[in-house]
Design a protein around this motif. Structure first.
Motif, PDB file in Angstrom:
ATOM      1  N   PHE A 145       0.854  -1.191   0.000  1.00  0.00           N
ATOM      2  CA  PHE A 145       0.000   0.000   0.000  1.00  0.00           C
ATOM      3  C   PHE A 145       0.887   1.236   0.000  1.00  0.00           C
ATOM      4  O   PHE A 145       1.802   1.348   0.822  1.00  0.00           O
ATOM      5  N   THR A 146       0.611   2.153  -0.933  1.00  0.00           N
ATOM      6  CA  THR A 146       1.368   3.398  -1.045  1.00  0.00           C
ATOM      7  C   THR A 146       0.409   4.575  -0.965  1.00  0.00           C
ATOM      8  O   THR A 146      -0.638   4.575  -1.612  1.00  0.00           O
ATOM      9  N   LEU A 147       0.785   5.572  -0.182  1.00  0.00           N
ATOM     10  CA  LEU A 147       0.051   6.838  -0.115  1.00  0.00           C
ATOM     11  C   LEU A 147       1.009   7.942  -0.542  1.00  0.00           C
ATOM     12  O   LEU A 147       2.138   8.021  -0.053  1.00  0.00           O
ATOM     13  N   LEU A 148       0.554   8.808  -1.454  1.00  0.00           N
ATOM     14  CA  LEU A 148       1.373   9.906  -1.945  1.00  0.00           C
ATOM     15  C   LEU A 148       0.524  11.167  -2.046  1.00  0.00           C
ATOM     16  O   LEU A 148      -0.512  11.173  -2.720  1.00  0.00           O
ATOM     17  N   ASN A 149       0.930  12.214  -1.322  1.00  0.00           N
ATOM     18  CA  ASN A 149       0.232  13.508  -1.338  1.00  0.00           C
ATOM     19  C   ASN A 149      -1.236  13.419  -0.928  1.00  0.00           C
ATOM     20  O   ASN A 149      -2.073  14.158  -1.433  1.00  0.00           O
ATOM     21  N   THR A 150      -1.572  12.545  -0.022  1.00  0.00           N
ATOM     22  CA  THR A 150      -2.965  12.406   0.402  1.00  0.00           C
ATOM     23  C   THR A 150      -3.293  13.225   1.646  1.00  0.00           C
ATOM     24  O   THR A 150      -4.456  13.436   1.953  1.00  0.00           O
ATOM     25  N   SER A 151      -2.288  13.669   2.388  1.00  0.00           N
ATOM     26  CA  SER A 151      -2.465  14.484   3.597  1.00  0.00           C
ATOM     27  C   SER A 151      -3.428  13.840   4.594  1.00  0.00           C
ATOM     28  O   SER A 151      -4.199  14.522   5.268  1.00  0.00           O
ATOM     29  N   LEU A 152      -3.396  12.540   4.687  1.00  0.00           N
ATOM     30  CA  LEU A 152      -4.259  11.811   5.616  1.00  0.00           C
ATOM     31  C   LEU A 152      -3.797  12.036   7.054  1.00  0.00           C
ATOM     32  O   LEU A 152      -2.604  11.981   7.346  1.00  0.00           O
ATOM     33  N   ASP A 153      -4.722  12.308   7.928  1.00  0.00           N
ATOM     34  CA  ASP A 153      -4.400  12.480   9.341  1.00  0.00           C
ATOM     35  C   ASP A 153      -3.813  11.175   9.873  1.00  0.00           C
ATOM     36  O   ASP A 153      -4.384  10.106   9.677  1.00  0.00           O
ATOM     37  N   TRP A 154      -2.666  11.253  10.545  1.00  0.00           N
ATOM     38  CA  TRP A 154      -1.985  10.051  11.030  1.00  0.00           C
ATOM     39  C   TRP A 154      -2.884   9.204  11.924  1.00  0.00           C
ATOM     40  O   TRP A 154      -2.777   7.985  11.954  1.00  0.00           O
ATOM     41  N   LEU A 185      -0.920  -7.008   4.975  1.00  0.00           N
ATOM     42  CA  LEU A 185      -0.090  -5.883   4.551  1.00  0.00           C
ATOM     43  C   LEU A 185       1.365  -6.105   4.965  1.00  0.00           C
ATOM     44  O   LEU A 185       1.664  -6.280   6.142  1.00  0.00           O
ATOM     45  N   GLU A 186       2.253  -6.128   3.981  1.00  0.00           N
ATOM     46  CA  GLU A 186       3.675  -6.339   4.221  1.00  0.00           C
ATOM     47  C   GLU A 186       4.518  -5.099   3.938  1.00  0.00           C
ATOM     48  O   GLU A 186       5.574  -4.920   4.514  1.00  0.00           O
ATOM     49  N   VAL A 187       4.059  -4.248   3.010  1.00  0.00           N
ATOM     50  CA  VAL A 187       4.817  -3.071   2.600  1.00  0.00           C
ATOM     51  C   VAL A 187       3.916  -1.850   2.686  1.00  0.00           C
ATOM     52  O   VAL A 187       2.829  -1.829   2.119  1.00  0.00           O
ATOM     53  N   LEU A 188       4.372  -0.828   3.409  1.00  0.00           N
ATOM     54  CA  LEU A 188       3.650   0.437   3.514  1.00  0.00           C
ATOM     55  C   LEU A 188       4.604   1.553   3.124  1.00  0.00           C
ATOM     56  O   LEU A 188       5.671   1.705   3.726  1.00  0.00           O
ATOM     57  N   LYS A 189       4.241   2.313   2.100  1.00  0.00           N
ATOM     58  CA  LYS A 189       5.051   3.434   1.650  1.00  0.00           C
ATOM     59  C   LYS A 189       4.266   4.722   1.860  1.00  0.00           C
ATOM     60  O   LYS A 189       3.156   4.857   1.373  1.00  0.00           O
ATOM     61  N   LEU A 190       4.854   5.649   2.603  1.00  0.00           N
ATOM     62  CA  LEU A 190       4.254   6.955   2.858  1.00  0.00           C
ATOM     63  C   LEU A 190       5.170   7.989   2.226  1.00  0.00           C
ATOM     64  O   LEU A 190       6.274   8.218   2.701  1.00  0.00           O
ATOM     65  N   LYS A 191       4.720   8.592   1.136  1.00  0.00           N
ATOM     66  CA  LYS A 191       5.585   9.483   0.361  1.00  0.00           C
ATOM     67  C   LYS A 191       4.996  10.888   0.256  1.00  0.00           C
ATOM     68  O   LYS A 191       3.797  11.051   0.125  1.00  0.00           O
ATOM     69  N   ASP A 192       5.887  11.874   0.283  1.00  0.00           N
ATOM     70  CA  ASP A 192       5.552  13.271  -0.006  1.00  0.00           C
ATOM     71  C   ASP A 192       4.164  13.688   0.486  1.00  0.00           C
ATOM     72  O   ASP A 192       3.192  13.638  -0.252  1.00  0.00           O
ATOM     73  N   ASN A 193       4.083  14.115   1.715  1.00  0.00           N
ATOM     74  CA  ASN A 193       2.829  14.592   2.297  1.00  0.00           C
ATOM     75  C   ASN A 193       1.742  13.523   2.319  1.00  0.00           C
ATOM     76  O   ASN A 193       0.565  13.812   2.152  1.00  0.00           O
ATOM     77  N   ALA A 194       2.125  12.294   2.530  1.00  0.00           N
ATOM     78  CA  ALA A 194       1.153  11.204   2.604  1.00  0.00           C
ATOM     79  C   ALA A 194       0.262  11.361   3.825  1.00  0.00           C
ATOM     80  O   ALA A 194      -0.886  10.956   3.821  1.00  0.00           O
ATOM     81  N   HIS A 195       0.801  11.965   4.879  1.00  0.00           N
ATOM     82  CA  HIS A 195       0.041  12.094   6.114  1.00  0.00           C
ATOM     83  C   HIS A 195       0.298  13.445   6.762  1.00  0.00           C
ATOM     84  O   HIS A 195       1.243  14.140   6.431  1.00  0.00           O
TER      85      HIS A 195
END
Length: 102
Positions: A49-58, A70-80
């Motif tokens: 699962f990858t999130l990119l620029n979603t600004s999701l509240d942590w 879920l084995e891989v979590l990528k939080l990129k560029d303002n993911a949260h």
């Protein structure tokens, strides 16, 4: 888009039973992802699962922690938004890779 700004994608996400890799990429700087669907609406085989620029509240990340495969979590560029912190006990049981940043 739904009235509250959420994507209607979540309404049928669970039907993608064989989906293993999901990327949520936002290219609209005005859009913020307010919430994630409950864990039972994610495909059961989802491992990446990858999130990119979603600004999701942590605080909403606990939903991802409940995804059993879920084995891989990528939080990129303002993911949260907010400080990264551990989610509720027992979350992310099978996580092998966690990437932050670009």
């Amino acid at each position: 888009m739904a009235a509250n700004g959420q994507s209607s994608l979540f309404a049928t996400l669970f039907r993608l039973e064989e989906l293993e890799n999901l990327k949520l990429l936002n290219d609209d700087v005005a859009f913020k992802l307010h919430d994630l669907p409950p864990e039972n609406l994610f495909p059961i085989k989802l491992t990446r699962f990858t999130l990119l620029n979603t600004s999701l509240d942590w605080r909403k990340m606990s939903t991802l922690g409940k995804l059993e495969n879920l084995e891989v979590l990528k939080l990129k560029d303002n993911a949260h938004q907010g400080e990264l912190r551990v989610t509720e006990d027992g979350g992310f049981r099978n996580l092998k890779i966690r990437l932050y940043g670009s």
